[in-house]
Design a protein around this motif. Structure first.
Motif, PDB file in Angstrom:
ATOM      1  N   THR A 157       0.838  -1.201   0.000  1.00  0.00           N
ATOM      2  CA  THR A 157       0.000   0.000   0.000  1.00  0.00           C
ATOM      3  C   THR A 157       0.876   1.256   0.000  1.00  0.00           C
ATOM      4  O   THR A 157       1.981   1.252   0.525  1.00  0.00           O
ATOM      5  N   ARG A 158       0.321   2.294  -0.597  1.00  0.00           N
ATOM      6  CA  ARG A 158       1.041   3.570  -0.624  1.00  0.00           C
ATOM      7  C   ARG A 158       0.910   4.251   0.729  1.00  0.00           C
ATOM      8  O   ARG A 158      -0.165   4.239   1.332  1.00  0.00           O
ATOM      9  N   LEU A 159       1.995   4.801   1.206  1.00  0.00           N
ATOM     10  CA  LEU A 159       1.951   5.517   2.480  1.00  0.00           C
ATOM     11  C   LEU A 159       1.718   6.995   2.191  1.00  0.00           C
ATOM     12  O   LEU A 159       2.404   7.591   1.374  1.00  0.00           O
ATOM     13  N   ARG A 160       0.733   7.543   2.852  1.00  0.00           N
ATOM     14  CA  ARG A 160       0.424   8.952   2.636  1.00  0.00           C
ATOM     15  C   ARG A 160       0.699   9.753   3.885  1.00  0.00           C
ATOM     16  O   ARG A 160       0.997   9.215   4.929  1.00  0.00           O
ATOM     17  N   GLY A 161       0.595  11.040   3.767  1.00  0.00           N
ATOM     18  CA  GLY A 161       0.830  11.902   4.924  1.00  0.00           C
ATOM     19  C   GLY A 161       1.855  12.966   4.586  1.00  0.00           C
ATOM     20  O   GLY A 161       2.692  12.773   3.709  1.00  0.00           O
ATOM     21  N   ARG A 171       7.863  10.410   2.958  1.00  0.00           N
ATOM     22  CA  ARG A 171       8.681  10.614   1.768  1.00  0.00           C
ATOM     23  C   ARG A 171       7.857  10.321   0.520  1.00  0.00           C
ATOM     24  O   ARG A 171       6.967   9.465   0.535  1.00  0.00           O
ATOM     25  N   ALA A 172       8.194  11.007  -0.565  1.00  0.00           N
ATOM     26  CA  ALA A 172       7.468  10.796  -1.822  1.00  0.00           C
ATOM     27  C   ALA A 172       7.686   9.378  -2.322  1.00  0.00           C
ATOM     28  O   ALA A 172       8.790   8.849  -2.243  1.00  0.00           O
ATOM     29  N   GLY A 173       6.601   8.774  -2.812  1.00  0.00           N
ATOM     30  CA  GLY A 173       6.723   7.458  -3.438  1.00  0.00           C
ATOM     31  C   GLY A 173       7.052   6.333  -2.486  1.00  0.00           C
ATOM     32  O   GLY A 173       7.679   5.354  -2.880  1.00  0.00           O
ATOM     33  N   LEU A 174       6.606   6.465  -1.220  1.00  0.00           N
ATOM     34  CA  LEU A 174       6.915   5.423  -0.242  1.00  0.00           C
ATOM     35  C   LEU A 174       5.757   4.414  -0.158  1.00  0.00           C
ATOM     36  O   LEU A 174       4.592   4.798  -0.108  1.00  0.00           O
ATOM     37  N   TYR A 175       6.084   3.151  -0.152  1.00  0.00           N
ATOM     38  CA  TYR A 175       5.089   2.086  -0.060  1.00  0.00           C
ATOM     39  C   TYR A 175       5.443   1.175   1.106  1.00  0.00           C
ATOM     40  O   TYR A 175       6.577   1.166   1.575  1.00  0.00           O
ATOM     41  N   GLN A 176       4.438   0.409   1.534  1.00  0.00           N
ATOM     42  CA  GLN A 176       4.707  -0.589   2.565  1.00  0.00           C
ATOM     43  C   GLN A 176       4.180  -1.936   2.117  1.00  0.00           C
ATOM     44  O   GLN A 176       3.043  -2.051   1.637  1.00  0.00           O
ATOM     45  N   CYS A 177       5.000  -2.934   2.291  1.00  0.00           N
ATOM     46  CA  CYS A 177       4.622  -4.301   1.936  1.00  0.00           C
ATOM     47  C   CYS A 177       3.481  -4.754   2.843  1.00  0.00           C
ATOM     48  O   CYS A 177       3.483  -4.495   4.043  1.00  0.00           O
ATOM     49  N   ARG A 189       6.279  -6.539   5.837  1.00  0.00           N
ATOM     50  CA  ARG A 189       5.843  -5.223   6.306  1.00  0.00           C
ATOM     51  C   ARG A 189       6.895  -4.139   6.136  1.00  0.00           C
ATOM     52  O   ARG A 189       6.886  -3.126   6.831  1.00  0.00           O
ATOM     53  N   ARG A 190       7.823  -4.331   5.260  1.00  0.00           N
ATOM     54  CA  ARG A 190       8.893  -3.333   5.125  1.00  0.00           C
ATOM     55  C   ARG A 190       8.495  -2.244   4.134  1.00  0.00           C
ATOM     56  O   ARG A 190       7.635  -2.435   3.286  1.00  0.00           O
ATOM     57  N   GLN A 191       9.135  -1.096   4.305  1.00  0.00           N
ATOM     58  CA  GLN A 191       8.834   0.033   3.436  1.00  0.00           C
ATOM     59  C   GLN A 191       9.815   0.070   2.272  1.00  0.00           C
ATOM     60  O   GLN A 191      10.948  -0.377   2.386  1.00  0.00           O
ATOM     61  N   PHE A 192       9.345   0.615   1.163  1.00  0.00           N
ATOM     62  CA  PHE A 192      10.229   0.704   0.000  1.00  0.00           C
ATOM     63  C   PHE A 192       9.768   1.810  -0.947  1.00  0.00           C
ATOM     64  O   PHE A 192       8.629   2.274  -0.877  1.00  0.00           O
TER      65      PHE A 192
END
Ligand SMILES: [Zn+2]
Length: 341
Positions: A45-49, A53-59, A65-68
């Motif tokens: 899922t895309r992380l918002r807020g 950071r721009a373009g950050l996702y979470q598994c 559950r890591r971010q990338f």
């Protein structure tokens, strides 16, 4: 979707903000299927807020559950540069037919030379086909080897060693007539060194053409056919069979021209990367037929067709390059250096 880039300026015209560049990279690296670079899962899922950071996702996998982001675990990993600089650097490497020095690249991109040097190596990191996507060479395939740096300098009264035994790096080249080629540095020109490489590169149903060097004799028996030319005696094509290794020699000529200077400056450890770059350009061309009308002395017009090899569009090359980006992480050390985890 961006389909063409004509100049470095075009990068900023078509990607007015860094976000555009990020989307371009996401489309190229993930090709429509966003995957977690840590575990490969397609669920994230895309992380918002505001502080994210721009373009950050979470598994979304429980065990991961890591971010990338799109650059995680690629040669662009943890870059602080504007992503458009990366795309412009790719543009420069892919469109400079003889390669581009970090000095020139630095000047065009407005970054310092160290940065440009690292950009160049990060891009070259993407250029070898270690996944074997291109497949084996087939049909009529010419094989030849050459020494990097060519003949030694002439010195009066000194008989220079020629060819084998000079200690110069050897480049082994295989070139199919359909435009595909491979090249690798080999430690020596012995059959047990070159044999496995050649058999790995070329489909065994192919016809191999080499010079008369005895090393190739045994290797040749593995293939459907093996023809030889005695090219050191100014015989460019066998008169009886028409066999020649002009294609492999053309690849070698491009390699020699591009590596003049580079080898002495950089030494052996980066040579294979430059080879990969040169071969990338060779392998990403398509033949186009050009028709010219020729008028003879008597005034008769006749059509003459020639084949011209042209590079495929640079954006398509970028997509090809970025397709294998994940897993090719390269760490840029603060000092002058690179390391591979
Ligand atoms: Zn994951």
């Amino acid at each position: 979707m961006i389909t063409e880039l004509k100049s470095v300026r075009d990068v900023w015209k078509k990607m007015p903000t860094e976000r555009h560049a990020r989307i371009f990279l996401e489309q190229a690296i993930w090709a429509g299927d966003r995957f977690c670079p840590h575990c490969g899962s397609l669920r994230s899922t895309r992380l918002r807020g505001d502080t994210t950071r721009a373009g950050l996702y979470q598994c979304a996998e429980k065990e991961c559950r890591r971010q990338f982001t799109v650059t995680t675990k690629t040669p662009l990993h943890a870059t602080k540069l504007d992503l458009r600089i990366w795309i412009a650097a790719m543009f420069l490497v892919l469109t400079s037919s003889k390669g581009i020095s970090s000095v020139v690249m630095a000047r065009i991109l407005g970054v310092n030379q160290k940065t440009a040097w690292k950009l160049g190596h990060a891009i070259r990191e993407l250029m070898d086909d270690r996944e074997g996507i291109a497949g084996q060479l087939s049909g009529v395939v010419e094989v030849d080897e050459a020494f990097v740096g060519g003949k030694p300098k002439f010195k009066h009264g000194v008989k220079n060693k020629r060819g084998r035994g000079t200690g110069k790096p050897i480049v082994l080249v295989a070139a199919a007539r359909n435009g595909q080629a491979r090249a690798v540095l080999v430690p020596n020109a012995q059959g047990r060194t070159m044999g496995p490489v050649i058999k790995d590169w070329i489909d065994l149903g192919s016809v191999m053409i080499t010079d008369k060097n005895s090393t190739y004799k045994k290797i040749g028996t593995a293939f459907a056919g093996h023809m030889t030319v005695q090219h050191n005696k100014h015989e460019y094509a066998d008169r009886r069979t028409g066999a020649h290794i002009n294609t492999a020699e053309a690849v070698n000529a491009v390699v020699q021209r591009a590596l003049i200077g580079v080898y002495h400056r950089l030494g052996r450890q980066h040579l294979q990367r430059y080879l990969d770059e040169i071969l990338w350009r060779w392998n990403h061309r398509v033949p186009t037929t050009k028709v010219r009308t020729r008028k003879s002395a008597s005034g008769h017009a006749s059509a003459e067709t020639t084949t011209v090899w042209k590079p495929i569009p640079v954006v398509d090359q970028m997509r090809g390059l970025l397709r294998c980006a994940v897993g090719r992480e390269m760490r840029r050390t603060p000092a002058w250096g690179l390391r591979w985890p």
